[in-house]
Design an enzyme around this catalytic site. Structure first.
Site, mmCIF file in Angstrom:
data_model
loop_
_atom_site.group_PDB
_atom_site.id
_atom_site.type_symbol
_atom_site.label_atom_id
_atom_site.label_comp_id
_atom_site.label_asym_id
_atom_site.label_seq_id
_atom_site.Cartn_x
_atom_site.Cartn_y
_atom_site.Cartn_z
ATOM 1 N N THR A 16 0.701 -1.293 0.136
ATOM 2 C CA THR A 16 0.078 -0.064 0.152
ATOM 3 C C THR A 16 0.921 1.267 -0.051
ATOM 4 O OG1 THR A 16 -1.666 -1.089 1.062
ATOM 5 C CG2 THR A 16 -1.899 1.332 1.403
ATOM 6 N N SER A 62 1.058 -7.245 -0.680
ATOM 7 C CA SER A 62 1.586 -8.380 0.420
ATOM 8 C C SER A 62 0.845 -9.476 0.633
ATOM 9 C CB SER A 62 2.352 -7.849 1.603
ATOM 10 O OG SER A 62 1.126 -7.520 2.365
ATOM 11 N N THR A 95 1.209 -4.178 4.275
ATOM 12 C CA THR A 95 0.955 -4.423 5.794
ATOM 13 C C THR A 95 0.441 -5.872 6.024
ATOM 14 O OG1 THR A 95 -1.511 -3.601 5.745
ATOM 15 C CG2 THR A 95 0.550 -1.842 6.293
ATOM 16 N N ASP A 96 -0.344 -6.369 5.094
ATOM 17 C CA ASP A 96 -1.040 -7.633 5.260
ATOM 18 C C ASP A 96 -0.237 -8.798 5.713
ATOM 19 O OD1 ASP A 96 -3.356 -6.658 4.581
ATOM 20 O OD2 ASP A 96 -3.539 -7.238 2.414
#
Length: 313
Positions: A16, A62, A95-96
């Protein structure tokens, strides 16, 4: 004046933080991994005076992180840290699965120099993007005196790779340390140490050299109301090598799920119990399936994969 040992290398992997949307007001309908790491640096003028190098290792969302990208990233980090002029490495990431990548790097490399992962919850085109501040902070952490190990710098806080978890789906402060044990805070560019820099014994790059399509298959199953164990049985027919059970509370399992997991263990499948709770360990008690300790289910899965790779190397 910068010295030869002050070089910070920024490795880009997408996410992101490198995402773009059609309008500045769109914070969720964006496309991740659109900008290169050089573009991210250009958006942080405050870093202009630092000695930096940028390298694009991957360009993906991610949620699509995979074993082969982990291999390339770990090799790139190792190579950069081996350079005497490099003080530390910063990795821009989605972030995932950030907590998974951080844990893998911690276990494989356990670096004496700092490796700082950072990310963003808002795309680069947002009205108020959080990526530039997070990237600025990550560079400060990588350059901080005494900094070492794999950490995550996000929203002004520095988390240990073993502790960090994404705990919110939308907020810009989406990450927490599982037991509240922050490593440091970044305040107006200054790093204030609160705990200890992470350390450990490196398993080494050789542990993950096997072709990615030949890595052990380890899956996560969850205990919940009505858990009957049929998913475990189905996974056995597909040749699963290991199972991590995300149990309720202290790793508790329904009788049916527990029985299915014990059958799988008896058939040669490695089985560990973790917890679906946000924090806290699973006690290793007599008569119960093995505990994953304080590892979250996703980190326990990585630990099990690394253990199985070690058994067959």
């Amino acid at each position: 004046m910068q010295t030869a040992a002050d070089l910070i290398v920024i490795l880009g992997t997408g996410g992101t933080i490198a995402g773009t949307a059609k309008t500045a007001s769109d914070g969720v309908g964006y496309t991740a991994a659109q900008l290169r790491v050089e573009d991210l640096l250009a958006a942080v003028p405050a870093l202009a005076g630092r000695s930096l190098e940028a390298l694009q290792v991957a360009q993906l969302d991610s949620k699509d992180m995979d074993f082969s990208t982990w291999q390339r990233l770990a090799a790139a980090v190792h190579a950069q840290l081996a350079r005497p002029e490099v003080r530390g490495v910063v990795i821009t990431h989605g972030t995932d699965t950030l907590e998974e990548t951080a844990y893998l790097l911690h276990r494989v490399l356990a670096p004496a120099k700092p490796v700082v992962l950072t990310a963003a919850m808002r795309p680069a085109t947002a009205l108020a993007p959080d990526g530039p501040q997070n990237l600025f902070d990550a560079v400060q952490v990588a350059a901080a005196p005494g900094a070492a190990g794999v950490v995550v710098a996000f929203a002004g806080r520095v988390h240990d790779a073993t502790q960090v978890r994404k705990t919110h789906s939308y907020r810009v402060d989406a990450f927490e340390s599982a037991d509240g044990a922050l490593v440091a805070r970044v305040e107006e560019g200054a790093v204030r140490l609160l705990g200890r820099w992470p350390a450990g014994e490196a398993l080494g790059l050789a542990r993950i050299e096997r072709p990615a399509d030949a890595w052990p298959r380890v899956e996560i199953v969850m205990n919940h109301a009505g858990a009957d164990g049929r998913l475990v049985q189905a996974l056995q027919t597909q040749g699963v090598d290991g199972l991590v059970a995300a149990g309720t509370g202290n790793g508790t399992l329904s009788r049916a799920l527990d029985a299915a997991l014990r059958d799988a263990e008896a058939a040669g499948v490695k089985v560990w119990r973790s917890t679906r709770c946000d924090a806290g360990p699973v006690m290793d008690l007599p008569g119960l399936l093995p505990s994953a300790g304080a590892l979250s289910p996703v980190k326990a899965r990585i630990e099990m994969i690394l253990a199985l790779l070690g058994e067959t190397s």
